[in-house]
Scaffold this active site. Structure first.
Site, PDB file in Angstrom:
ATOM      1  N   HIS A  43     -16.001   3.127 -14.230  1.00 38.20           N
ATOM      2  CA  HIS A  43     -15.895   2.355 -13.193  1.00 38.20           C
ATOM      3  C   HIS A  43     -17.277   1.539 -12.753  1.00 38.20           C
ATOM      4  CE1 HIS A  43     -14.844   1.976  -8.717  1.00 38.20           C
ATOM      5  NE2 HIS A  43     -13.915   1.473  -9.402  1.00 38.20           N
ATOM      6  N   ARG A  90      -5.783   2.054 -13.209  1.00 36.96           N
ATOM      7  CA  ARG A  90      -4.174   2.470 -12.929  1.00 36.96           C
ATOM      8  C   ARG A  90      -3.736   0.963 -12.761  1.00 36.96           C
ATOM      9  NH1 ARG A  90      -4.458   5.141  -8.565  1.00 36.96           N
ATOM     10  NH2 ARG A  90      -4.111   7.327  -9.624  1.00 36.96           N
ATOM     11  N   ARG A  93     -10.984  -4.244 -14.118  1.00 33.57           N
ATOM     12  CA  ARG A  93      -9.793  -4.970 -13.695  1.00 33.57           C
ATOM     13  C   ARG A  93     -10.407  -6.323 -13.914  1.00 33.57           C
ATOM     14  NH1 ARG A  93      -6.325  -1.449 -11.377  1.00 33.57           N
ATOM     15  NH2 ARG A  93      -7.173   0.213 -10.114  1.00 33.57           N
ATOM     16  N   ASN A 122       0.977  -1.393  -0.161  1.00 33.58           N
ATOM     17  CA  ASN A 122       0.152  -0.086   0.082  1.00 33.58           C
ATOM     18  C   ASN A 122       0.689   1.299   0.070  1.00 33.58           C
ATOM     19  OD1 ASN A 122      -2.327  -1.433  -0.079  1.00 33.58           O
ATOM     20  ND2 ASN A 122      -2.581  -1.142   2.402  1.00 33.58           N
ATOM     21  N   ARG A 150     -14.278   1.699   5.154  1.00 35.74           N
ATOM     22  CA  ARG A 150     -12.803   0.938   5.218  1.00 35.74           C
ATOM     23  C   ARG A 150     -11.452   1.716   5.186  1.00 35.74           C
ATOM     24  NH1 ARG A 150     -11.565  -1.515   0.422  1.00 35.74           N
ATOM     25  NH2 ARG A 150      -9.886   0.225  -0.086  1.00 35.74           N
TER      26      ARG A 150
END
Length: 723
Positions: free
Chosen positions: A470, A440, A410, A48, A601
Site C-alpha cells: 500500500h 479491492r 490504484r 459507500n 475523516r
C-alpha cells in the site's frame, strides 16, 4: 473479554464507519453546499453503503455463520448484535436520505426549473417520446422473464417453485412486476391460486444513462411536466412499456429490487489463501476475479411498498434468507445521482477551482534538477499533480537514468505515468514495478498494467504472501559524475492522475540520501532482491516491521515529556483509527497529560473525553468538497518536532499486514508549509465535526472567531504563494 476490548473503551468499528457516512449525508443536507453537489453527496453516500454491505456486512455475516468462536470482531463484540445495530442505523440513514431528497433537493431543483418526474407525471406528448426512446435505445437490451414460481394463494401460503431461477447480477437494478392473466385469453392461474405471477426485467444502466432528458410540455396538466428541464429515471421509462414486455398478461404494480453480493469471494487482507509462486498467484486471482460477482448475497434491497406475497416469492426463487432482506425506497442505485444532468447550470455547483501551478516545479525546466537542489512538497488537488507525472516522464526519457522503480495500488485507466514506464522499458531502461493485484475492485486494471509492463520488459512483482503493498513510492537512479544519485517521490495517496483531482493528499519529491537510501531498501525488499530480505531503515518507518514500533516510540517520548512536567503534544491526522493497541497507547498518553488531537475523516474507534480514560484526547472529522486522504503525524518531541507523512492509517491491517511507509519531513521549509496546512485543519469551524465518545457528529462550535473552512483556506494560501 479484556478491558481493552470493552465497548466502554472503544467504539464499534462498523458503527463508527456508518457515522462517517452520516457526515456525508450532512453535506447533502447543508444548504450552504451547492445544489448539484448536494446531489453528489447523496450519490457518495449510496455508493459507500453498497461497498459497506459487500465487504463489511458480508464479513460479519460470514463470521456469524462460522460460529461464535470465529464470529468476534476486533473489539470482541458479538457480530449478531453488531448486525442488528447496523440494520437499525442504516434504516435511520435511509429515511434521512429520503427526507433530504424529497423534502429539500427535489423541490429546490424544481424551483430552478429542473424536475425529476415519475412515469405518472408524463403528459401524452412526453409519454410518446419515452415510448419512442425505449423502442429505439432500450428495448433490445431488455430481457424480461416470467419467474418460475407458483404464486402465493389467497390463504397466504408460501410459494413454491423450481430451484432454477434467473441469476441476479451484483448491484444490478431490476423491476419485479405483478402479472395477471388476460381475461380475454381465458388463461387460468397456476394451481388455482388467486394471486399474481411475477415477471422480472433488468434496467440496462449501465450501459445506458440512468436519466432520460424529456421535452418540456407547456400544455401538460402536471406542473412537473411543464418544467423547462424534465428528467425521468430510466427504470421509470421501462415501467411505461411493461405491458408490452409480457404478452398474455396484464402488468400490475412494479417494484425495484437490487442484490449486493459478497465481494470477499476473492478479497483477503492477506495473500495467505494463494500460492507463493507469482505466476500461479496471478492466475488464481484472475480466476477468482471472474467469480466475484457470483458471491453469496449480502443485501437484497427491495421497495418497502412491495407486498408480503411478492417478498415470499422472491425469497423462494432466489434462495434468500430473512437476514438478506433490507427495505428501501421506490428507486435504488442512487449513486447514479453523480451523473444527474446539469443543463449547463454551473451556478448550481461549487465554483470552478482549477489545480494551481506549483510555485517552483511547474516552471522548472527540469524536475530532476529542481529536486536535486532541495525537497519539494506537492498538495493535490489544490495543486496540479503534473509535476509528479513530469518526474516519471523526465526520468524515463533521461539517458542518464538507468533504473526506475514504482509501487502501483490504484493506477488511472489511462495513466501517463505507466505509459512513461512502458516507454522506458521498451528503450532498455531497467523498470521495476511492484503492483498490488489484490487492491479491492482495482484488481482487473492492475492485472492489465502488470501484463503490459511485463510485455515491455519490465520486472513486475506482486509482493509476498500475507502482505499487501500500500506504500506510495517512486524512485529513479541516475548516473552523475561517476556515481549514482537517487531521486524519490513519497506520497500519502495513490499514484493516480484521476483521483489526484479530488483526493486531498501530500507528496514529497526529494533527492536527500537520508530518504532515498531507505526508499531503495524498500524497493529491494519488494522486488525480492538478494541482500534485501530484512533491511534496516535509518529514517523511514516501514510496516510490517518498524512502523508500529516507531509510532509507539514517538508516543512514548511524549508520555515521558509529560510525566517530567514538560509539554507533551501530538496532532494525528488519518483516514481511520481502528487499531486497538494504538488506541490504548493514546489513552496512556492522555492519562499522562499529553494533549492528543485526532483528525479522522472516517472511522475512529477511540472514545475521546472520557473521564479517567481519555480526558486529553480530542477528535474531529472534516468532510468537504474534497476527500480528505492525507496521513500526517506531528509530534512535539520536546520542542524538536517530528513530522511524518504516511500511506498508512492506524488500522491493524495497515500496521501489521501491509507494506506501508511513513517518512519524516526533514527540510525546515517543508515542515513549516505542512504545519501551516495542518493548522487550517485544526481551526476549521465550517466542515469539522466533533467526534465525542458517542460520535454524535455535532459541528465544531464557531465561537466568536471568523469562520474557517480548511479546504478553502488551503487553496487560498497556496494560491497566494504564486503571487
Amino acid at each position: 473479554m479484556s478491558d481493552t476490548q470493552t465497548p466502554l473503551r472503544v467504539f464499534d468499528r462498523e458503527l463508527s464507519w456508518l457515522q462517517f457516512n452520516a457526515r456525508v449525508l450532512q453535506e447533502a443536507e447543508d444548504a450552504r453546499t451547492p445544489l448539484f453537489d448536494r446531489l453528489f453527496f447523496l450519490a457518495v453516500w449510496s455508493s459507500n453503503l453498497d461497498e459497506f454491505f459487500r465487504v463489511r456486512v458480508a464479513s460479519l455475516r460470514t463470521r456469524l455463520r462460522l460460529g461464535a468462536s470465529a464470529g468476534r470482531g476486533h473489539e470482541g463484540d458479538d457480530p449478531a448484535r453488531v448486525l442488528r445495530a447496523i440494520y437499525a442505523r442504516v434504516t435511520e440513514q435511509q429515511d434521512r436520505f429520503g427526507r433530504i431528497l424529497r423534502g429539500a433537493l427535489l423541490p429546490a431543483l424544481e424551483a430552478e426549473g429542473i424536475a425529476l418526474l415519475s412515469e405518472r407525471h408524463l403528459s401524452e406528448r412526453q409519454r410518446a417520446f419515452v415510448e419512442a426512446y425505449v423502442a429505439e435505445h432500450v428495448r433490445s437490451q431488455l430481457s424480461p422473464v416470467v419467474l418460475p414460481l407458483h404464486p402465493v394463494g389467497g390463504d397466504g401460503a408460501e410459494p413454491t417453485g423450481p430451484a432454477a431461477a434467473p441469476f441476479l447480477l451484483n448491484n444490478r437494478l431490476y423491476l419485479v412486476v405483478e402479472l395477471w392473466p388476460r381475461k380475454d385469453e381465458g388463461r387460468s392461474r397456476p394451481g388455482g391460486q388467486s394471486g399474481p405471477s411475477y415477471g422480472l426485467v433488468d434496467v440496462p444502466s449501465p450501459p445506458l444513462n440512468r436519466f432520460v432528458v424529456l421535452p418540456t410540455d407547456p400544455a401538460a396538466d402536471s406542473a412537473l411536466a411543464r418544467a423547462p428541464h424534465p428528467v425521468l429515471f430510466l427504470d421509470d421509462a421501462v415501467r411505461t412499456v411493461l405491458p408490452d414486455l409480457f404478452p398474455g398478461f396484464e402488468a400490475g404494480a412494479a417494484y425495484a429490487i437490487k442484490l449486493s453480493r459478497d465481494a470477499e469471494l476473492i478479497y483477503r487482507d492477506s495473500h495467505d489463501a494463494f500460492d507463493e509462486d507469482e505466476a500461479v498467484f496471478r492466475q488464481q486471482v484472475e480466476e477468482a476475479l471472474a467469480q466475484r460477482d457470483r458471491g453469496i448475497p449480502s443485501r437484497f434491497l427491495y421497495d418497502a411498498q412491495a407486498p408480503f406475497g411478492l417478498l415470499a416469492a422472491l425469497k423462494t426463487c432466489f434462495g434468500l434468507e430473512d437476514e438478506d432482506l433490507v427495505p428501501g425506497g421506490r428507486t435504488h442505485n442512487l449513486s447514479d445521482f453523480a451523473d444527474f444532468p446539469r443543463f449547463g447550470r454551473d451556478d448550481l455547483r461549487f465554483p470552478p477551482q482549477s489545480p494551481l501551478a506549483h510555485p517552483t516545479l511547474s516552471a522548472a525546466p527540469s524536475i530532476l534538477a529542481a529536486v536535486r537542489e532541495r525537497d519539494h512538497l506537492i498538495h493535490p488537488p489544490y495543486q496540479s499533480f503534473q509535476p509528479v507525472v513530469r518526474f516519471v516522464e523526465e526520468a524515463a526519457a533521461d539517458p542518464d537514468v538507468t533504473d526506475l522503480w514504482i509501487t502501483l495500488y490504484r493506477a488511472a485507466d489511462d495513466s501517463a505515468m505507466v505509459q512513461a514506464l512502458l516507454r522506458a522499458a521498451e528503450q532498455g531502461k531497467r523498470v521495476h514495478a511492484c503492483i498490488e493485484i489484490m487492491a479491492r475492485f482495482d484488481e482487473a486494471p492492475n492485472l492489465k498494467w502488470a501484463a503490459a509492463l511485463e510485455a515491455a520488459g519490465a520486472t513486475v512483482r506482486y509482493s509476498y504472501p500475507g502482505l499487501k503493498v500500500h506504500a506510495k513510492l517512486m524512485l529513479a537512479a541516475r548516473r552523475e559524475q561517476g556515481a549514482t544519485r537517487h531521486y524519490a517521490y513519497l506520497g500519502t495517496g495513490n499514484l493516480n492522475e484521476k483521483t489526484a483531482r479530488v483526493y486531498a493528499d501530500h507528496g514529497l519529491l526529494t533527492a536527500d540520501p537520508r530518504l532515498t537510501d531507505d526508499v531503495r531498501k524498500v524497493f529491494g525488499f519488494l522486488m525480492h532482491e538478494r541482500g534485501y530480505a530484512s533491511p534496516t531503515y535509518d529514517h523511514v518507518l516501514v510496516a510490517p516491521t518498524t512502523l508500529r514500533s516507531g509510532f509507539e516510540a514517538l508516543i512514548a517520548d511524549e508520555i515521558a515529556e509529560a510525566r517530567a512536567g514538560r509539554r507533551g503534544h501530538m496532532v494525528l491526522k488519518m483516514n481511520a483509527l481502528e487499531d486497538a493497541a494504538m488506541v490504548e497507547r493514546l489513552y496512556e498518553a492522555s492519562q499522562a497529560g499529553v494533549d492528543v488531537e485526532l483528525i479522522c475523516r472516517g472511522l475512529c474507534v477511540a472514545r475521546p473525553g472520557v473521564p479517567g480514560l481519555s480526558e486529553h484526547v480530542q477528535a474531529r472529522s472534516i468532510v468537504g468538497r474534497y476527500l480528505e486522504h492525507a496521513r500526517v503525524y506531528d509530534f512535539f518531541h520536546g520542542g524538536e518536532r517530528r513530522l511524518y507523512l504516511s500511506s498508512a492509517d492506524w488500522m491493524h491491517r495497515n500496521l501489521s499486514r501491509r507494506v506501508e511507509v511513513a517518512f519524516p519531513i526533514l527540510d525546515a521549509d517543508c515542515q513549516a508549509e505542512l504545519r501551516t496546512l495542518l493548522e487550517f485543519q485544526r481551526q476549521d469551524t465550517e466542515k469539522a465535526r466533533v467526534l465525542d465518545a458517542a460520535q454524535r457528529n455535532r459541528f465544531v462550535p464557531k465561537g466568536d472567531q471568523a469562520p474557517v473552512d480548511a479546504q478553502r483556506e488551503t487553496y487560498r494560501w497556496l494560491k497566494a504563494k504564486l503571487d
